[in-house]
Scaffold this motif. Structure first.
Motif, PDB file in Angstrom:
ATOM      1  N   VAL A   1       0.811  -1.211   0.000  1.00 55.95           N
ATOM      2  CA  VAL A   1       0.000   0.000   0.000  1.00 55.95           C
ATOM      3  C   VAL A   1       0.847   1.265   0.000  1.00 55.95           C
ATOM      4  O   VAL A   1       0.319   2.352  -0.192  1.00 55.95           O
ATOM      5  N   SER A   2       2.144   1.102   0.247  1.00 53.38           N
ATOM      6  CA  SER A   2       3.052   2.248   0.262  1.00 53.38           C
ATOM      7  C   SER A   2       4.491   1.743   0.221  1.00 53.38           C
ATOM      8  O   SER A   2       4.804   0.703   0.794  1.00 53.38           O
ATOM      9  N   TYR A   3       5.345   2.484  -0.455  1.00 46.10           N
ATOM     10  CA  TYR A   3       6.777   2.189  -0.385  1.00 46.10           C
ATOM     11  C   TYR A   3       7.435   2.967   0.744  1.00 46.10           C
ATOM     12  O   TYR A   3       8.591   2.733   1.068  1.00 46.10           O
ATOM     13  N   ARG A   4       6.703   3.915   1.345  1.00 44.25           N
ATOM     14  CA  ARG A   4       7.270   4.677   2.453  1.00 44.25           C
ATOM     15  C   ARG A   4       7.560   3.739   3.620  1.00 44.25           C
ATOM     16  O   ARG A   4       6.779   2.847   3.914  1.00 44.25           O
ATOM     17  N   CYS A   5       8.699   3.969   4.274  1.00 40.59           N
ATOM     18  CA  CYS A   5       9.037   3.146   5.422  1.00 40.59           C
ATOM     19  C   CYS A   5       9.889   3.950   6.395  1.00 40.59           C
ATOM     20  O   CYS A   5      10.754   4.723   5.980  1.00 40.59           O
ATOM     21  N   ASN A   6       9.648   3.730   7.666  1.00 41.25           N
ATOM     22  CA  ASN A   6      10.427   4.402   8.708  1.00 41.25           C
ATOM     23  C   ASN A   6      11.585   3.536   9.195  1.00 41.25           C
ATOM     24  O   ASN A   6      12.348   3.946  10.039  1.00 41.25           O
ATOM     25  N   ALA A   7      11.718   2.333   8.655  1.00 42.36           N
ATOM     26  CA  ALA A   7      12.868   1.472   8.963  1.00 42.36           C
ATOM     27  C   ALA A   7      13.941   1.693   7.902  1.00 42.36           C
ATOM     28  O   ALA A   7      13.660   2.187   6.813  1.00 42.36           O
ATOM     29  N   ARG A   8      15.143   1.307   8.218  1.00 42.62           N
ATOM     30  CA  ARG A   8      16.262   1.478   7.288  1.00 42.62           C
ATOM     31  C   ARG A   8      17.009   0.159   7.106  1.00 42.62           C
ATOM     32  O   ARG A   8      18.231   0.090   7.169  1.00 42.62           O
ATOM     33  N   CYS A   9      16.258  -0.884   6.872  1.00 40.27           N
ATOM     34  CA  CYS A   9      16.816  -2.227   6.750  1.00 40.27           C
ATOM     35  C   CYS A   9      17.724  -2.348   5.535  1.00 40.27           C
ATOM     36  O   CYS A   9      17.352  -1.920   4.441  1.00 40.27           O
ATOM     37  N   GLY A  10      18.878  -2.969   5.737  1.00 42.83           N
ATOM     38  CA  GLY A  10      19.820  -3.163   4.644  1.00 42.83           C
ATOM     39  C   GLY A  10      19.357  -4.173   3.621  1.00 42.83           C
ATOM     40  O   GLY A  10      19.779  -4.137   2.467  1.00 42.83           O
ATOM     41  N   SER A  14      12.686  -0.726  -0.020  1.00 41.78           N
ATOM     42  CA  SER A  14      11.474   0.108  -0.001  1.00 41.78           C
ATOM     43  C   SER A  14      11.758   1.539   0.439  1.00 41.78           C
ATOM     44  O   SER A  14      11.301   2.490  -0.181  1.00 41.78           O
ATOM     45  N   TRP A  15      12.508   1.694   1.514  1.00 41.77           N
ATOM     46  CA  TRP A  15      12.754   3.022   2.066  1.00 41.77           C
ATOM     47  C   TRP A  15      13.652   3.870   1.162  1.00 41.77           C
ATOM     48  O   TRP A  15      13.708   5.094   1.306  1.00 41.77           O
ATOM     49  N   ARG A  16      14.358   3.236   0.236  1.00 40.00           N
ATOM     50  CA  ARG A  16      15.237   3.969  -0.677  1.00 40.00           C
ATOM     51  C   ARG A  16      14.495   4.516  -1.896  1.00 40.00           C
ATOM     52  O   ARG A  16      15.031   5.336  -2.624  1.00 40.00           O
ATOM     53  N   MET A  17      13.304   4.023  -2.131  1.00 41.74           N
ATOM     54  CA  MET A  17      12.551   4.423  -3.316  1.00 41.74           C
ATOM     55  C   MET A  17      12.005   5.836  -3.140  1.00 41.74           C
ATOM     56  O   MET A  17      11.629   6.230  -2.029  1.00 41.74           O
ATOM     57  N   LYS A  18      11.952   6.568  -4.234  1.00 40.44           N
ATOM     58  CA  LYS A  18      11.353   7.894  -4.188  1.00 40.44           C
ATOM     59  C   LYS A  18       9.861   7.750  -3.914  1.00 40.44           C
ATOM     60  O   LYS A  18       9.201   6.904  -4.509  1.00 40.44           O
ATOM     61  N   PRO A  19       9.343   8.581  -3.015  1.00 41.82           N
ATOM     62  CA  PRO A  19       7.899   8.506  -2.760  1.00 41.82           C
ATOM     63  C   PRO A  19       7.130   8.788  -4.052  1.00 41.82           C
ATOM     64  O   PRO A  19       7.445   9.724  -4.778  1.00 41.82           O
ATOM     65  N   GLY A  20       6.175   7.964  -4.309  1.00 45.10           N
ATOM     66  CA  GLY A  20       5.349   8.142  -5.491  1.00 45.10           C
ATOM     67  C   GLY A  20       3.934   8.486  -5.079  1.00 45.10           C
ATOM     68  O   GLY A  20       3.628   8.699  -3.911  1.00 45.10           O
ATOM     69  N   VAL A  40      -7.330 -14.540  -0.402  1.00 49.48           N
ATOM     70  CA  VAL A  40      -6.367 -13.933   0.511  1.00 49.48           C
ATOM     71  C   VAL A  40      -5.864 -12.632  -0.100  1.00 49.48           C
ATOM     72  O   VAL A  40      -5.575 -12.574  -1.292  1.00 49.48           O
ATOM     73  N   VAL A  41      -5.757 -11.608   0.734  1.00 50.01           N
ATOM     74  CA  VAL A  41      -5.156 -10.341   0.321  1.00 50.01           C
ATOM     75  C   VAL A  41      -4.080 -10.000   1.340  1.00 50.01           C
ATOM     76  O   VAL A  41      -4.313 -10.078   2.555  1.00 50.01           O
ATOM     77  N   ARG A  42      -2.914  -9.625   0.841  1.00 47.16           N
ATOM     78  CA  ARG A  42      -1.812  -9.226   1.719  1.00 47.16           C
ATOM     79  C   ARG A  42      -1.565  -7.739   1.538  1.00 47.16           C
ATOM     80  O   ARG A  42      -1.264  -7.282   0.434  1.00 47.16           O
ATOM     81  N   LEU A  43      -1.684  -6.989   2.618  1.00 49.33           N
ATOM     82  CA  LEU A  43      -1.426  -5.549   2.612  1.00 49.33           C
ATOM     83  C   LEU A  43      -0.087  -5.324   3.303  1.00 49.33           C
ATOM     84  O   LEU A  43       0.099  -5.689   4.458  1.00 49.33           O
ATOM     85  N   THR A  44       0.829  -4.727   2.568  1.00 49.42           N
ATOM     86  CA  THR A  44       2.182  -4.569   3.075  1.00 49.42           C
ATOM     87  C   THR A  44       2.767  -3.282   2.521  1.00 49.42           C
ATOM     88  O   THR A  44       2.074  -2.480   1.907  1.00 49.42           O
ATOM     89  N   GLY A  45       4.053  -3.097   2.695  1.00 51.52           N
ATOM     90  CA  GLY A  45       4.703  -1.900   2.215  1.00 51.52           C
ATOM     91  C   GLY A  45       6.153  -2.184   1.910  1.00 51.52           C
ATOM     92  O   GLY A  45       6.480  -3.321   1.575  1.00 51.52           O
ATOM     93  N   GLY A  46       6.930  -1.223   2.150  1.00 50.86           N
ATOM     94  CA  GLY A  46       7.123  -0.233   3.184  1.00 50.86           C
ATOM     95  C   GLY A  46       6.373  -0.603   4.453  1.00 50.86           C
ATOM     96  O   GLY A  46       6.177  -1.752   4.789  1.00 50.86           O
TER      97      GLY A  46
END
Length: 173
Positions: A1-10, A14-20, A40-46
């Motif tokens: 649902v979003s590529y935005r992420c507050n984690a900085r996992c190596g 996701s967190w490196r992508m430009k917000p769209g 089944v529906v999986r809602l994830t991100g970011g």
């Protein structure tokens, strides 16, 4: 649902992508109306709970596709938002949450960053465990990211076993 992420996992980009531009809840509703019934529906991100309208997005998906399982993956950094969502969702018995961990506190916090702590993720798990009587399901995903993360596995599993929370382990890519 979003590529935005507050984690900085190596291990994740996701967190490196430009917000769209993110689809609005109404746009999501239109898409899922066209897709129709799903099992089944999986809602994830970011991180899906960074979206202020995540509840509306999830509701649109549920109402249009009526899945048997609404799977939500989160890093657990917003315990109160997750709890509020779980309590308000119209079909709690269909909700299955997966909270992500990279190991115990030291390794998890080193990997994820200061905004996504082990303690917050544990708080999220504990809040979701308390919602089980309403039918909400919770498990964790242990992403093995290093030798230290692997050494943490048995203790992490032991802590989750004490809560009755299943652990799925995956190797970081």
């Amino acid at each position: 649902v979003s590529y935005r992420c507050n984690a900085r996992c190596g291990m994740c980009d996701s967190w490196r992508m430009k917000p769209g531009v993110e689809l609005s809840a109404d746009q999501v509703r239109t898409v899922f109306r066209k897709v129709g019934r799903l099992d089944v529906v999986r809602l994830t991100g970011g991180e899906p709970f960074l979206r202020e309208d995540f509840a509306e997005v999830a509701q649109a998906v549920y109402q249009e596709s009526r899945p048997w399982v609404m799977h939500v993956t989160t890093n657990g950094s917003f315990p109160e938002r997750v709890l509020d969502f779980a309590r308000r969702f119209e079909a709690p018995r269909r909700l299955q949450f997966m909270v992500s961990f990279d190991g115990l506190a030291d390794e998890h916090n080193r990997s994820r960053g200061k905004d996504v702590t082990f303690d917050k993720a544990m708080e999220t798990v504990e809040k979701l465990v308390a919602e089980r009587p309403r039918g909400v399901s919770v498990s964790i995903n242990h992403t093995v990211i290093s030798a230290a993360s692997m050494r943490d596995h048995d203790e992490l599993r032991s802590r989750m076993d004490a809560l009755g929370v299943p652990v799925q382990s995956v190797l970081a890519y």
